[in-house]
Design an enzyme around this catalytic site. Structure first.
Site, PDB file in Angstrom:
ATOM      1  N   ASP A 224       8.314 -54.271  34.652  1.00  0.00           N
ATOM      2  CA  ASP A 224       9.703 -53.607  34.185  1.00  0.00           C
ATOM      3  C   ASP A 224       9.693 -53.929  32.679  1.00  0.00           C
ATOM      4  OD1 ASP A 224      12.085 -52.004  35.031  1.00  0.00           O
ATOM      5  OD2 ASP A 224      13.221 -53.907  34.068  1.00  0.00           O
ATOM      6  N   GLU A 315       5.070 -50.893  32.273  1.00  0.00           N
ATOM      7  CA  GLU A 315       6.481 -49.857  31.876  1.00  0.00           C
ATOM      8  C   GLU A 315       6.430 -50.197  30.708  1.00  0.00           C
ATOM      9  OE1 GLU A 315      10.694 -48.130  32.687  1.00  0.00           O
ATOM     10  OE2 GLU A 315      10.260 -50.265  32.161  1.00  0.00           O
TER      11      GLU A 315
HETATM   12  C1  NOJ Z   1      13.470 -49.670  34.133  1.00  0.00           C
HETATM   13  C2  NOJ Z   1      13.661 -49.412  35.444  1.00  0.00           C
HETATM   14  O1  NOJ Z   1      12.631 -48.417  35.705  1.00  0.00           O
HETATM   15  C3  NOJ Z   1      14.898 -48.833  35.602  1.00  0.00           C
HETATM   16  O2  NOJ Z   1      15.481 -48.183  36.495  1.00  0.00           O
HETATM   17  C4  NOJ Z   1      16.033 -49.940  35.182  1.00  0.00           C
HETATM   18  O3  NOJ Z   1      17.232 -49.596  35.316  1.00  0.00           O
HETATM   19  C5  NOJ Z   1      15.682 -50.520  33.863  1.00  0.00           C
HETATM   20  N1  NOJ Z   1      14.113 -50.858  33.566  1.00  0.00           N
HETATM   21  C6  NOJ Z   1      16.196 -51.852  33.576  1.00  0.00           C
HETATM   22  O4  NOJ Z   1      15.589 -52.687  34.257  1.00  0.00           O
END
Ligand code: NOJ
Length: 590
Positions: A224, A315
């Site tokens: 993440d 990500e």
């Molecule tokens: C990216 C995640 O995919 C999302 O759902 C989340 O709210 C944010 N990061 C914070 O962790």
């Protein structure tokens, strides 16, 4: 790795010969545990519910599952606010339930990827509670991003950064004696304080957390906010461009019927703009800083201690693709989500360009290209591809949104888009429910909403709840078979029975059958490990390429296109009269 040249007709000029790790061509299915299957009937999905439904995913034909967070968490951001990284939240079950899930998945030939959330913890995490109780300047405070406020009494936040979810990125703490104290940084909600990744102690903790799950047998991690963990020195003020500065692109997928798009022959050189073109805006001081790469080299080494080609998927919302590719250099992560592809307009020239650039950028560092159309943060592509108004990423669509999509057109385009995507070489990500053709739920009532974006923007942005509604399994059961009680943490639309899995199973032409057939054929024809070469002669509005012995054509124009003679392996709509209709993809055996 060795050097090799490729024929000119093949898009990638890859010079690094990649390995044969499973994840290079894998189709990975994202499970959002809250909304997949609920064994207890409390209205929230859980791990035993997932385990029971795993055979359906093996039958679908995916290679791996990625589980969004199931760790202990106050659930302020649906589990992306972790209070204990080495335990399962009681909402989802126990560590034993996780072990059973993993064992069942492996016995079905499915690999399991966990979601690691290292940029921030929950404010309820022991580390943060200890930091609050400790004095300014203490080692406990140094685990997070504490700073003094500005102004005579420190009443103003340390800088002007705005949270991705709206409002300031800073909140002020109260000292144990009741006086106002320092400020702490949170890129997301105030309940998600950012860790200080310049602190070696933080890095050590995560090595231990990774090993905890790797020892249990997970096949890797989706990471993440992998672009946000290092902030620019001095934390300088930053004013973002008007829109789309949050986690990435604009999320607009309106069709452009511009006739000036380049011909197939020109497509390699004169291509439609991607997000951020021509000059990407300067990177915000909290995204994509060079220092993050050192962190990934350390994680790479930890995974390399384990057998079985464990995977790290980033990500990383950065632009352009050449920059995303830095996350997947040979000694860093394995793959990165391709958000540029996700947000490409439904337009042949733009698709050709982003596909070419993706294969070149990822291939240039020896990594597989990845492809994705939906996830838990964006409007489902069965709706997004027919939007007629801008919908910035993360803003969602709701009852009062302009430009609401036509559901028939949206599903037709989604089927064509997925059929195109699953024919591309590399690795693809699917989001639960897209195999059922689920649209975004655009009618969620305000009082049901849960996304912090909705609250932090005072309802100005609907947020992401519309893509997170529990999915339908059985058309005539309570909660469509999501559980036995009929409860659901987000209400399910009344008209979802036709989308239920049992209403589509074995039905020729259903979206579920299309996905199942595409995944089987993709495997049989080795498309994931293949190579793409563009096929000339089909006109400006057609995406046409060969991958191995398969010719793939997607018609994005209004006029039907004559099909060559050959066996049709797959088509996203019925084909009659030897012509490819609008918004349709076909795979033809060569
Ligand atoms: C990216 C995640 O995919 C999302 O759902 C989340 O709210 C944010 N990061 C914070 O962790």
């Amino acid at each position: 790795m060795t050097l090799e040249s490729t024929p000119d007709s093949v898009v990638s000029e890859t010079t690094i010969v990649p390995g044969d790790e499973w994840w290079r061509s894998a189709v990975i299915y994202q499970i959002y545990p809250r909304s997949f299957a609920d064994s207890t009937g409390d209205g929230v999905g859980d791990l035993p519910g997932i385990t029971k439904r795993l055979p359906a995913l093996a039958q679908l034909g995916v290679d791996a599952i990625w589980l969004s967070p199931f760790f202990r968490s106050p659930q302020k951001d649906a589990g992306y606010d972790v209070s204990d990284y080495t335990d399962v939240d009681p909402l989802f079950g126990t560590l034993d339930d996780f072990d059973r899930l993993l064992e069942t998945a492996h016995s079905l030939g499915l690999r399991v990827i966990a979601d690691m959330v290292p940029n921030h913890t929950s404010d309820q995490h022991r580390w943060f509670q200890e930091a609050l109780a400790a004095p300014e300047g203490s080692p406990e405070r140094d685990r997070y991003m504490f700073r003094d406020g500005k102004g005579p009494n420190g009443d103003l936040p340390p800088n002007n950064w705005e949270s991705v979810f709206g409002g300031s990125m800073w909140d002020r703490v109260t000292n144990p004696d009741g006086t106002p104290g320092q400020w702490y940084l949170h890129i997301f909600d105030k309940s998600q304080p950012d860790l200080n990744w310049e602190n070696p102690w933080v890095r050590e903790q995560f090595f231990g957390i990774l090993r905890f799950w790797l020892d249990r047998g997970v096949d890797g991690f989706r990471v993440d906010v992998a672009h946000g963990m290092i902030k620019k020195a001095g934390l300088p003020d930053y004013t973002p461009p008007a829109e789309g500065a949050s986690m990435g692109g604009t999320g607009t997928s309106a069709v452009d019927e511009d006739d000036s798009v380049p011909s197939i022959a020109e497509a390699d050189t004169v291509l439609a703009p991607l997000i951020g073109d021509p000059e990407p805006a300067p990177e915000p001081p909290y995204w994509g800083q060079e220092g993050v790469h050192d962190i990934w080299r350390g994680w790479h080494e930890v995974l390399a201690e384990y057998e079985g080609d464990r995977v790290l998927c980033a990500e990383a919302w950065v632009d352009p693709l050449e920059k995303v590719a830095l996350w997947v250099r040979p000694d860093e992560m394995s793959q990165a989500f391709n958000f540029a592809y996700m947000f490409t307009d439904w337009k042949a020239s733009a698709l050709k360009r982003v596909i070419t650039e993706s294969i070149d950028a990822f291939g240039g560092v020896g990594a597989p290209a990845t492809w994705v159309l939906s996830n838990h943060d964006v409007v489902r592509h069965a709706s997004r591809l027919a939007l007629t108004a801008d919908s910035p990423q993360g803003a969602g669509i709701g009852p009062l949104s302009p430009g609401k999509p036509d559901p028939v057109l949206g599903l037709r385009r989604a089927r064509a888009a997925t059929s195109l995507m699953l024919a591309l070489p590399g690795s693809a990500y699917l989001y639960q429910g897209e195999e059922l053709g689920l649209p975004e739920d655009m009618e969620l009532p305000d009082d049901a909403r849960q996304d912090p974006t909705w609250f932090r923007t005072n309802g100005e942005k609907y947020g992401r709840d519309g893509c997170r509604v529990p999915i339908p399994w059985e058309s005539d059961k309570p909660a469509y078979g999501f559980n036995a009680s009929g409860k659901s943490w987000l209400p399910q639309p009344k008209d979802w029975a036709p989308f239920a899995r049992d209403a589509q199973e074995g039905i020729p032409g259903s979206t579920l059958s299309l996905y199942t057939d595409a995944l089987r054929l993709r495997r049989e024809h080795g498309l994931g490990t293949g190579a793409l070469s563009w096929e000339p002669g089909y006109g400006k509005k057609v995406v046409a390429f060969r991958n191995g012995d398969v010719l793939v054509l997607t018609n994005l124009g209004k006029v039907a296109v004559e099909l060559p003679v050959g066996d049709i392996l797959l088509s996203s709509e019925e084909i009659t009269g030897g012509a490819l209709p609008t918004d349709t993809t076909v795979w033809i055996q060569l």
